[in-house]
Design a protein around this motif. Sequence first.
Motif, mmCIF file in Angstrom:
data_model
loop_
_atom_site.group_PDB
_atom_site.id
_atom_site.type_symbol
_atom_site.label_atom_id
_atom_site.label_comp_id
_atom_site.label_asym_id
_atom_site.label_seq_id
_atom_site.Cartn_x
_atom_site.Cartn_y
_atom_site.Cartn_z
ATOM 1 N N PHE A 1 2.948 -2.103 -5.983
ATOM 2 C CA PHE A 1 3.273 -3.264 -5.719
ATOM 3 C C PHE A 1 3.969 -4.318 -6.541
ATOM 4 O O PHE A 1 4.581 -5.117 -6.240
ATOM 5 N N ASP A 2 4.019 -4.005 -7.708
ATOM 6 C CA ASP A 2 4.598 -4.724 -8.796
ATOM 7 C C ASP A 2 6.290 -4.643 -8.285
ATOM 8 O O ASP A 2 7.008 -5.569 -8.738
ATOM 9 N N TYR B 1 7.576 -4.693 -5.700
ATOM 10 C CA TYR B 1 7.809 -5.554 -4.213
ATOM 11 C C TYR B 1 7.532 -6.823 -4.525
ATOM 12 O O TYR B 1 7.722 -7.784 -3.577
ATOM 13 N N TYR B 2 7.202 -7.441 -5.846
ATOM 14 C CA TYR B 2 6.983 -8.512 -5.950
ATOM 15 C C TYR B 2 8.014 -9.718 -6.275
ATOM 16 O O TYR B 2 9.026 -9.267 -6.882
ATOM 17 N N TYR C 1 5.319 -11.079 -1.879
ATOM 18 C CA TYR C 1 5.703 -9.929 -1.770
ATOM 19 C C TYR C 1 6.662 -9.410 -0.843
ATOM 20 O O TYR C 1 6.718 -10.332 0.277
ATOM 21 N N PHE D 1 -1.948 -9.036 -4.343
ATOM 22 C CA PHE D 1 -1.595 -8.895 -2.897
ATOM 23 C C PHE D 1 -2.085 -9.548 -1.771
ATOM 24 O O PHE D 1 -1.533 -9.766 -0.845
#
Length: 398
Positions: A73-74, A76-77, A84, A110
Amino acid sequence: MTKSLRIYIGILVMLFVGIIIVEFSTPQPVNWDYTFNETHKIPFGTYVLYEELETLFPESKVKDIRVTPYEYFDEYYNWDDGGYTISGSYLYIDKKSDIDDTSAEELLSFAAAGNDVFISSEYFPNKLVDSLGFKTDNDYSFKGTGQLSFTNTSFKKDSITVEKGLSNIHFSKIDTLFTTVLGYQKFGVNSHANFIKTPWGKGHFYLHTQPVTFTNYNLLKKNNQKYAAAVMSYLGDKTIHFDSRNKSRKSLSNSPLRFILSQPALRWAWYLVLITTLIFMIFNAKRKQRVVKVIKPLENTTVDFAKTIGNLYYETKDHDNLINKKITYFLEYIRRVYYLDTQVLDEKFVKNLSLKSGKNEKDIKALINQIAYLKSKSFCYEDDLLKLNKAIEDFYNR
């Protein structure tokens, strides 16, 4: 080729033929390991669930997470707006969570951005436990089958009874101001929450304590798939980010035998070759090895001498002699170790011995008094000898 070698080879050939016959005639045993691996078709794998995700979420894409949630996920931060560039639902199913605190923090971020996080596990990351304000407990005394149900009356017909693989881990504490109980598990007369929903920022956390209900065994048994479908219905129709057990960071073994060792039949055949070769080498070496001469070790006559002298004194009951020798040896020890004059055993001697030895002055005085008393007696008994011996040994060991 000698006759004995031909016999060995014949025995090995017969052994191999017998093993092959047994291997092909024995049914493959069922693997009951709790893997929760989406590529495993064994009872407690999640192959069926993974294959049915597109059916459960027809308008969603399924993306596999093959790294840690933080690494996934990082990437797409969006640092500009704190959100995001992707959205959807994070899905994690396993018996014991291996989500580290950094990844748990990323999941909180998230969810706060308006996404859902679903975790079905018997144990949750401490970071989530502290942040969401819940606790779990395990009732080890449960017996029989477990009945799983929902609080939503629309899912009343989706309740199921599970017989195998369950534990009685449940939510024992929740934040009732924010958390909603979505489901219960019942063992006997005891009913506890096992499925909850907690808002976090713009999103939600869905936490479930019975991951075994999503395994192949339970999904294919009776109509249990309806329970899993009802649980999943709480998630949105956006992208499903499936946390895979098959992480890319897990590298393959570098062993040239990795394929042989990965197959049970080949692995045992390899072990059998090694064992039979070792047995052959042992028998062959035994036949050709020279006779090793046994050398009797020298006896320790000092110990035997001490025992003989001790028994002599014990049999003759010469307690006075033994007491005098114990006292003489003890005083010689004081002179040799602490450099003290032992001719006069007075208060000054007791004080000096206490200072040099670091031992309690009261105990030393009692020992010296006992020595003086025994030296003044004309006849001593066995009890006197035992008391003196204990007092001297205590002095040495303190």
